[in-house]
Write a protein that holds these residues in place. Sequence first.
Motif, PDB file in Angstrom:
ATOM      1  N   ARG A   1      -2.544   1.270 -11.301  1.00 33.27           N
ATOM      2  CA  ARG A   1      -2.596  -0.039 -10.585  1.00 33.27           C
ATOM      3  C   ARG A   1      -3.349  -0.125  -9.359  1.00 33.27           C
ATOM      4  N   GLY A   2      -3.992  -1.242  -9.046  1.00 31.55           N
ATOM      5  CA  GLY A   2      -4.643  -1.468  -7.637  1.00 31.55           C
ATOM      6  C   GLY A   2      -5.607  -2.551  -7.844  1.00 31.55           C
ATOM      7  N   ARG A   3      -6.528  -2.649  -7.027  1.00 31.89           N
ATOM      8  CA  ARG A   3      -7.652  -3.813  -6.844  1.00 31.89           C
ATOM      9  C   ARG A   3      -8.677  -3.262  -5.978  1.00 31.89           C
TER      10      ARG A   3
ATOM     11  N   GLN B   1     -11.877   1.968 -11.191  1.00 32.93           N
ATOM     12  CA  GLN B   1     -11.092   1.565 -12.397  1.00 32.93           C
ATOM     13  C   GLN B   1     -11.122   2.367 -13.598  1.00 32.93           C
TER      14      GLN B   1
ATOM     15  N   GLY C   1       0.759  -1.365  -0.064  1.00 29.36           N
ATOM     16  CA  GLY C   1      -0.107   0.039   0.018  1.00 29.36           C
ATOM     17  C   GLY C   1       0.790   1.295   0.013  1.00 29.36           C
TER      18      GLY C   1
ATOM     19  N   THR D   1      -4.798  -4.089   3.328  1.00 32.20           N
ATOM     20  CA  THR D   1      -5.832  -4.716   2.300  1.00 32.20           C
ATOM     21  C   THR D   1      -6.710  -5.528   3.128  1.00 32.20           C
TER      22      THR D   1
ATOM     23  N   VAL E   1       0.382   1.097  -3.928  1.00 29.39           N
ATOM     24  CA  VAL E   1      -0.543  -0.069  -4.417  1.00 29.39           C
ATOM     25  C   VAL E   1       0.358  -0.663  -5.501  1.00 29.39           C
TER      26      VAL E   1
ATOM     27  N   LEU F   1      -8.714   0.036  -3.506  1.00 25.75           N
ATOM     28  CA  LEU F   1      -7.101   0.632  -3.337  1.00 25.75           C
ATOM     29  C   LEU F   1      -6.588   0.790  -4.713  1.00 25.75           C
ATOM     30  N   TRP F   2      -6.464   1.802  -5.101  1.00 24.93           N
ATOM     31  CA  TRP F   2      -5.782   2.368  -6.260  1.00 24.93           C
ATOM     32  C   TRP F   2      -4.624   3.281  -6.516  1.00 24.93           C
ATOM     33  N   ALA F   3      -3.825   3.427  -7.360  1.00 23.81           N
ATOM     34  CA  ALA F   3      -2.665   4.473  -7.459  1.00 23.81           C
ATOM     35  C   ALA F   3      -2.643   4.691  -8.772  1.00 23.81           C
TER      36      ALA F   3
ATOM     37  N   ARG G   1      -2.528   7.940  -4.154  1.00 26.59           N
ATOM     38  CA  ARG G   1      -3.230   6.848  -3.782  1.00 26.59           C
ATOM     39  C   ARG G   1      -4.542   7.280  -3.347  1.00 26.59           C
TER      40      ARG G   1
END
Length: 424
Positions: free
Chosen positions: A361-363, A346, A225, A258, A229, A366-368, A399
């Motif tokens: 990127r992320g899931r 996303q 994190g 997470t 991320v 939680l994204w960056a 983030r």
Amino acid sequence: MGGYLAQYGGPPERIAAVTSASISQHIPPHFSNSDGESLLSATAHLMHIADRPARVMVRGEGSYLWDHAGARYLDFVQGWAVNALGHSPPEIAAALFEQAQTLLNASPAFHNAPQLQLARELVTATGLATVHFANSGAEANEAALKLARKWGRLHRAGAHEVITTENSFHGRTLAMMAASGKPGWDALFPPKMPGFAKAPFGDVSAIAARIRSETVAVMVEPIQGEAGVVVPQEGYLRELRALCDRQGILLICDEVQTGMGRMGTLFAFEQEGVRPDILTLGKGLGGGVPISAVLANERASCFVPGDQGGTYNGNPLMTAVARRVLSIVANEAFLAQVRDSGRCVQQRLANVCAAYGLGLRGRGLLWALVLPENSAERIVRACFARGLLLNAPRPNLLRLMPSLRVSPAEIDEMATLLEQAFAD
């Protein structure tokens, strides 16, 4: 409030006795602008550990914060992923109100009902055997380290070294700063605490090459994190689980950030179909109140009286809140909503990235965004000026950690404000 409870399985009777009117009797009047300006002079009395804007945050509701001057902010930081249910959720207010009238702290020398109930529920949810409650993620990670080192003394001829990963983040205590792979931290408070070896994140072969007779455990975040991320290749945890099993060492998963639904499942390790020997939780576990946990399977659970403790560990007020949070977040309908919201974030961020040539990127939630070098703080300031709160963990990274209840309209608002900030 009733809609959330009905949709996500929270029993309405839990809050029936706590009406909005009864709660509001205990809330001080909102600050005025002059009150806030006067209070800002007190910043001189705080140790300077962070650069903060000249604002006093006085109220929060859902995805929004208000400052002393009345400005509203769409909050996609949420206390660094702490407020899993958003700001001031009524379920947490009700749990605090109800428990505070019954028992605040009987001391760790005694059992209390919310602690025992939460222990049973977390053990059932994780498939692990025992749990110890603490107050912060760093404290839970310290307990995990102590547990592993004691296990190494008992079962691995005194092995004590823990392999962690480059750019990892496990907390700000001296031991956890040494465990973390954040660049430059090893030089901040010398001498550095020994007992940690570093390997590149996502590289199982590199971790395998660092295992020796002194190694007792591998400690990883399923997704990094604080590093921005960083998502490993699929199968990373499965390969680590198999490696630790072959070598007879422990696998520790730091799910402080997470865990608790952030990835669209209750825990990130579930997505790999594995289970760690030791698991740490924090942040979202309390939904805004300070509580964390370290869980262990029967193999790794070796604490005896006197090995671990703390004045506030497992107190009924915090564990009552965590039970309420868990009852909501563990509901499959709620987790399905998190996954839907994650896909929405996303998609909207992908559009922004395509327009400005950025990485993403992320899931889950939680994204960056990967930006040009040394531009993140400028974007954070531009967003703040427009009423959007984002976090810059690195000079080239933004983030986003919204409430797990973030709505499609709020996601659209975030993307619009972000695009405006880039245009600025």
